[in-house]
Design an enzyme around this catalytic site. Structure first.
Site, PDB file in Angstrom:
ATOM      1  N   CYS A  77     123.938 106.216  37.938  1.00  8.38           N
ATOM      2  CA  CYS A  77     122.918 107.228  37.631  1.00  8.38           C
ATOM      3  C   CYS A  77     123.555 108.483  37.065  1.00  8.38           C
ATOM      4  O   CYS A  77     124.497 109.035  37.643  1.00  8.38           O
ATOM      5  CB  CYS A  77     122.141 107.553  38.905  1.00  8.38           C
ATOM      6  SG  CYS A  77     120.904 108.851  38.684  1.00  8.38           S
ATOM      7  N   CYS A 108     125.181 108.001  43.088  1.00  5.21           N
ATOM      8  CA  CYS A 108     125.085 106.555  42.847  1.00  5.21           C
ATOM      9  C   CYS A 108     125.798 106.278  41.517  1.00  5.21           C
ATOM     10  O   CYS A 108     125.624 107.032  40.552  1.00  5.21           O
ATOM     11  CB  CYS A 108     123.622 106.121  42.756  1.00  5.21           C
ATOM     12  SG  CYS A 108     122.696 106.466  44.264  1.00  5.21           S
ATOM     13  N   CYS A 119     122.026 116.314  42.275  1.00  5.89           N
ATOM     14  CA  CYS A 119     121.853 115.334  43.356  1.00  5.89           C
ATOM     15  C   CYS A 119     123.175 115.182  44.082  1.00  5.89           C
ATOM     16  O   CYS A 119     124.238 115.274  43.469  1.00  5.89           O
ATOM     17  CB  CYS A 119     121.408 113.983  42.777  1.00  5.89           C
ATOM     18  SG  CYS A 119     120.950 112.766  44.043  1.00  5.89           S
ATOM     19  N   CYS A 162     106.829 112.255  36.017  1.00  7.79           N
ATOM     20  CA  CYS A 162     108.014 111.967  36.823  1.00  7.79           C
ATOM     21  C   CYS A 162     108.674 113.306  37.106  1.00  7.79           C
ATOM     22  O   CYS A 162     109.082 114.004  36.178  1.00  7.79           O
ATOM     23  CB  CYS A 162     108.946 111.036  36.049  1.00  7.79           C
ATOM     24  SG  CYS A 162     110.523 110.792  36.879  1.00  7.79           S
ATOM     25  N   CYS A 204     114.661 106.452  33.574  1.00  4.51           N
ATOM     26  CA  CYS A 204     115.233 106.475  34.918  1.00  4.51           C
ATOM     27  C   CYS A 204     116.739 106.590  34.873  1.00  4.51           C
ATOM     28  O   CYS A 204     117.400 105.826  34.172  1.00  4.51           O
ATOM     29  CB  CYS A 204     114.959 105.167  35.653  1.00  4.51           C
ATOM     30  SG  CYS A 204     113.322 104.955  36.214  1.00  4.51           S
ATOM     31  N   GLU A 219     114.865 118.730  35.224  1.00  3.56           N
ATOM     32  CA  GLU A 219     114.075 118.005  34.229  1.00  3.56           C
ATOM     33  C   GLU A 219     112.874 117.272  34.834  1.00  3.56           C
ATOM     34  O   GLU A 219     112.888 116.869  35.992  1.00  3.56           O
ATOM     35  CB  GLU A 219     114.975 117.009  33.483  1.00  3.56           C
ATOM     36  CG  GLU A 219     116.004 117.738  32.630  1.00  3.56           C
ATOM     37  CD  GLU A 219     116.941 116.812  31.849  1.00  3.56           C
ATOM     38  OE1 GLU A 219     117.453 117.266  30.816  1.00  3.56           O
ATOM     39  OE2 GLU A 219     117.175 115.666  32.266  1.00  3.56           O
TER      40      GLU A 219
HETATM   41  N1  SAH Z   1     116.942 109.580  44.520  1.00  3.94           N
HETATM   42  C1  SAH Z   1     115.761 108.808  44.376  1.00  3.94           C
HETATM   43  C2  SAH Z   1     114.901 109.158  43.170  1.00  3.94           C
HETATM   44  C3  SAH Z   1     115.586 109.373  41.849  1.00  3.94           C
HETATM   45  S1  SAH Z   1     116.096 108.014  40.904  1.00  3.94           S
HETATM   46  C4  SAH Z   1     116.122 107.323  44.362  1.00  3.94           C
HETATM   47  O1  SAH Z   1     117.286 107.011  44.355  1.00  3.94           O
HETATM   48  O2  SAH Z   1     115.226 106.483  44.404  1.00  3.94           O
HETATM   49  C5  SAH Z   1     114.682 107.139  40.387  1.00  3.94           C
HETATM   50  C6  SAH Z   1     114.972 105.674  40.097  1.00  3.94           C
HETATM   51  O3  SAH Z   1     115.789 105.510  38.931  1.00  3.94           O
HETATM   52  C7  SAH Z   1     115.741 105.028  41.229  1.00  3.94           C
HETATM   53  O4  SAH Z   1     115.266 103.754  41.523  1.00  3.94           O
HETATM   54  C8  SAH Z   1     117.125 104.946  40.618  1.00  3.94           C
HETATM   55  O5  SAH Z   1     117.921 104.054  41.279  1.00  3.94           O
HETATM   56  C9  SAH Z   1     116.790 104.581  39.187  1.00  3.94           C
HETATM   57  N2  SAH Z   1     117.926 104.726  38.271  1.00  3.94           N
HETATM   58  C10 SAH Z   1     118.989 105.528  38.396  1.00  3.94           C
HETATM   59  N3  SAH Z   1     119.863 105.339  37.376  1.00  3.94           N
HETATM   60  C11 SAH Z   1     119.329 104.381  36.579  1.00  3.94           C
HETATM   61  C12 SAH Z   1     119.739 103.770  35.359  1.00  3.94           C
HETATM   62  N4  SAH Z   1     120.862 104.124  34.755  1.00  3.94           N
HETATM   63  N5  SAH Z   1     118.928 102.827  34.822  1.00  3.94           N
HETATM   64  C13 SAH Z   1     117.762 102.484  35.421  1.00  3.94           C
HETATM   65  N6  SAH Z   1     117.313 103.044  36.549  1.00  3.94           N
HETATM   66  C14 SAH Z   1     118.090 103.988  37.143  1.00  3.94           C
END
Ligand code: SAH
Length: 351
Positions: free
Chosen positions: A121, A118, A114, A107, A339, A94
């Protein structure tokens, strides 16, 4: 028996000239083909209408172009457009166009799925299927730029690598893609308008410093003490805060570029003034600013958004400590485009 064909977009101009050398075509053809591939974004050799037929046939017999295509588009109430892209091997990834008054931001993703998982996410719930190639990374930018010009009559101004995947675990293809996006032979965008966001791989942050990267670097921090950070980001066990801070100090010494810390503010987890104090202390180690990100809900009950008054108090504390901190409003939530919400919900192919 069908002979396997070579992905023609694996080559830079010099390599392409070398590849085509054996066909006895005039030398200038390589340049024309390169121009078709990277300036005009040709999706087939048949489109290359200033080439003679025998060269087009020669290309078709020996090479292939493996573009990604827009399979599905969803438009949010706020104008954000989320695309499901299909790769040539039928995988879905996406990307999102985020239009604001001043900016048109793409974006884009760096991996299909991935590997980091985390806990907050949605992408982390998907398996990592493979890395994207540099051309697939560039294709997303080209397609999203088309959406920007078609729907908003403006070209892209910014690119963030904040879609699916961890860009620093696909370093060489991501950097090749960025070279093409910034090169005059490609899209000619300024590296200052590109931001790579990482969950924090200290070794690769140092490598970006060694390579004198000119793009912006953002670190997904989300907690400024190791115990809390490890609870939500398993990657913190191998890349703890001390190691990350040292890697970033090294990166800064090489590039002189300020870092951005991203901090999702979760209710009752990292939104107290003690947490703000930890964050301020960490920020002072590296020239940096902070983006406070609202938590976007995924189908997970474990986390919740911090209430407005808590967020305000948190930011006020940071500001008093002379930390530059801004709250980033979430976009495209109604279509799961914000995000952390990219999870191929519409298309179930990612298994
Ligand atoms: N792997 C990279 C890029 C992808 S995530 C990273 O971790 O930075 C892009 C951003 O979205 C990151 O800062 C991530 O932590 C944030 N993100 C992930 N899940 C989220 C959520 N549920 N709400 C808000 N931001 C989130």
């Amino acid at each position: 028996m069908t002979e396997s064909k070579t992905d023609i977009r694996l080559f830079n101009l010099g390599q392409l000239q070398a590849q085509l050398g054996k066909y006895n075509w005039p030398k200038f053809r390589a340049k024309q083909i390169y121009h078709w591939l990277w300036k005009k974004h040709a999706r087939s050799f048949g489109e290359m209408n200033n080439l003679p037929k025998d060269i087009i046939e020669g290309l078709e017999n020996n090479f292939e172009i493996l573009p990604i295509r827009v399979k599905d588009e969803q438009v949010s109430d706020d104008g954000t457009i989320k695309s499901a892209f299909e790769t040539a091997d039928k995988k879905i990834v996406e990307g999102v166009l985020i239009p604001t008054e001043k900016r048109m931001t793409a974006c884009i993703s760096s991996q299909i799925g991935c590997s980091l998982a985390c806990s907050f996410c949605a992408t982390g719930k998907l398996k990592r299927l493979r890395n994207l190639t540099a051309s697939e990374i560039v294709d997303q930018v080209v397609e999203i730029n088309n959406q920007a010009t078609t729907n908003y009559k403006k070209s892209l101004t910014n690119i963030v690598l904040m879609g699916m995947g961890e860009p620093l675990l696909n370093y060489s293809e991501v950097m090749k893609g960025i070279d093409m996006i910034t090169s005059e032979d490609g899209l000619g965008m300024s590296p200052r308008r590109i931001t790579l966001s990482t969950a924090g791989i200290s070794k690769m942050i140092r490598k970006m410093g060694d390579d004198m990267s000119r793009i912006n670097l953002a670190l997904s921090l989300h907690a400024a003490n190791d115990e809390k950070r490890s609870k939500i980001m398993a990657i913190n066990d191998q890349n703890n805060l001390d190691e990350l801070a040292e890697a970033m100090i090294y990166y800064y010494s090489k590039t002189k570029q300020m870092l951005t810390f991203e901090y999702i503010i979760f209710r009752d987890f990292n939104d107290s003034l003690d947490d703000a104090r930890d964050l301020a202390r960490f920020c002072k180690r590296v020239p940096s600013k902070v983006n406070i990100i609202e938590y976007n809900s995924t189908d997970d009950e474990q986390f919740a958004k911090s209430p407005e008054d808590r967020v305000d108090a948190f930011v006020e504390f940071l500001t008093k400590q002379k930390i530059v901190a801004k709250v980033r409003r979430s976009r495209g939530q109604d279509i799961d485009a914000a995000c952390g919400q990219l999870a191929n919900k519409n298309k179930a192919e990612l298994k």
